[in-house]
Design an enzyme around this catalytic site. Structure first.
Site, short mmCIF file in Angstrom:
data_model
loop_
_atom_site.label_atom_id
_atom_site.label_comp_id
_atom_site.label_asym_id
_atom_site.label_seq_id
_atom_site.Cartn_x
_atom_site.Cartn_y
_atom_site.Cartn_z
CG ASP A 1 0.60 4.25 5.42
OD1 ASP A 1 0.08 3.17 5.25
OD2 ASP A 1 0.53 4.74 6.33
CG HIS B 1 -0.18 0.02 2.70
ND1 HIS B 1 0.35 -1.30 3.06
CD2 HIS B 1 -0.09 1.11 3.29
CE1 HIS B 1 0.84 -0.77 4.27
NE2 HIS B 1 0.85 0.49 4.43
NE ARG C 1 5.62 -1.76 12.17
CZ ARG C 1 4.96 -0.79 11.86
NH1 ARG C 1 3.58 -0.82 12.19
NH2 ARG C 1 5.06 0.08 10.93
CG HIS D 1 4.97 1.62 2.03
ND1 HIS D 1 4.13 2.75 1.54
CD2 HIS D 1 4.45 1.04 3.40
CE1 HIS D 1 3.40 2.97 2.49
NE2 HIS D 1 3.47 2.40 3.60
#
Length: 242
Positions: free
Chosen positions: A192, A190, A221, A211
């Site tokens: 971002d 996508h 995370r 990315h």
């Protein structure tokens, strides 16, 4: 895809993501390495040709960037600020959490992942929110947003005063739990970007910056994604604890 939500409005400028890491294992099959974990960067910017996504959209004098690209810096926030903002994410996400591996907390709209759905934490928890967050938490959030905004303006050679906070702006928490819904499938390509330990990465939000997030194999995370626009009609206010 995130970039479609922004570019479709014709207002996309830049997205920022910075990670508030704990111990995380990810796949190493990446297409391009902009920065390594062991590096300490004053700033690194890679200019790329702008995609055609922006053609035909309204331009804003003094704000619409004349170049596209992606950048990374470790100098926007301190380690202490990174730890503090991570704790805000932890507190908010402790109120819910997805059944899958990806959970979202949006302090602006109040959206919070709970099970396979979203709730508005301000309506759902009411006055109890005052016992979870403090005004200092929200002030830190606003301060960091302002630092990021100035960094983006300097990198793209535009006026920070002409940038407006916009959607999507949210905390995310990702772990290795198996996906339960499409919202948990964060690893698809996508538009971002991801990075490391209080490090800020930023980029124009067209398809020139396609990315994906690497799958988290162990650990957790934490990240915050912040979007800015040149169009005041699509701006949103900073969150306020009431």
């Amino acid at each position: 895809m995130t970039w479609l939500r922004i570019v479709a409005l014709g207002v996309g400028l830049a997205l920022v993501t910075f990670l508030l890491w704990r111990s995380v294992g990810i796949d190493d099959d990446v297409g391009e390495v902009v920065a390594h974990r062991g590096e300490v960067l004053d700033g690194r910017f890679i200019e790329v040709p702008c995609s055609e996504d922006y053609d035909g959209h309204r331009r804003f004098e003094g704000c619409t960037p004349r170049k596209c690209g992606r950048g990374v810096t470790d100098m926007v926030i301190t380690r202490e600020e990174a730890e503090q903002i991570r704790r805000i994410a932890e507190k908010g996400l402790s109120l819910g959490g997805s059944d899958g591996g990806a959970s979202i907390l949006d302090l602006h709209s109040g959206a919070l992942s709970v099970g396979k759905h979203f709730v508005n934490l301000y309506r759902y928890f009411g006055d109890k929110i005052q016992n979870i967050f403090s005004e200092e938490d929200f002030q830190l959030y606003r301060d960091i947003r302002q630092k990021v905004q100035v960094t983006i303006a300097e990198a793209f050679g535009i006026s920070a005063s002409l940038l407006y906070l916009t959607k999507p702006t949210f905390f995310s928490r990702i772990n290795s739990t198996e996906a339960q819904t499409a919202h948990d499938e964060y690893w698809h390509a996508h538009v971002d970007k991801v990075t490391y330990a209080g490090r800020v990465s930023f980029f124009t939000s067209g398809s020139e910056n396609l990315h994906r997030v690497e799958k988290v194999l162990w650990g957790t995370r934490y990240a915050i994604t912040i979007a800015f626009t040149c169009n005041p009609d699509h701006g949103i206010e900073d969150p306020v604890l009431t």
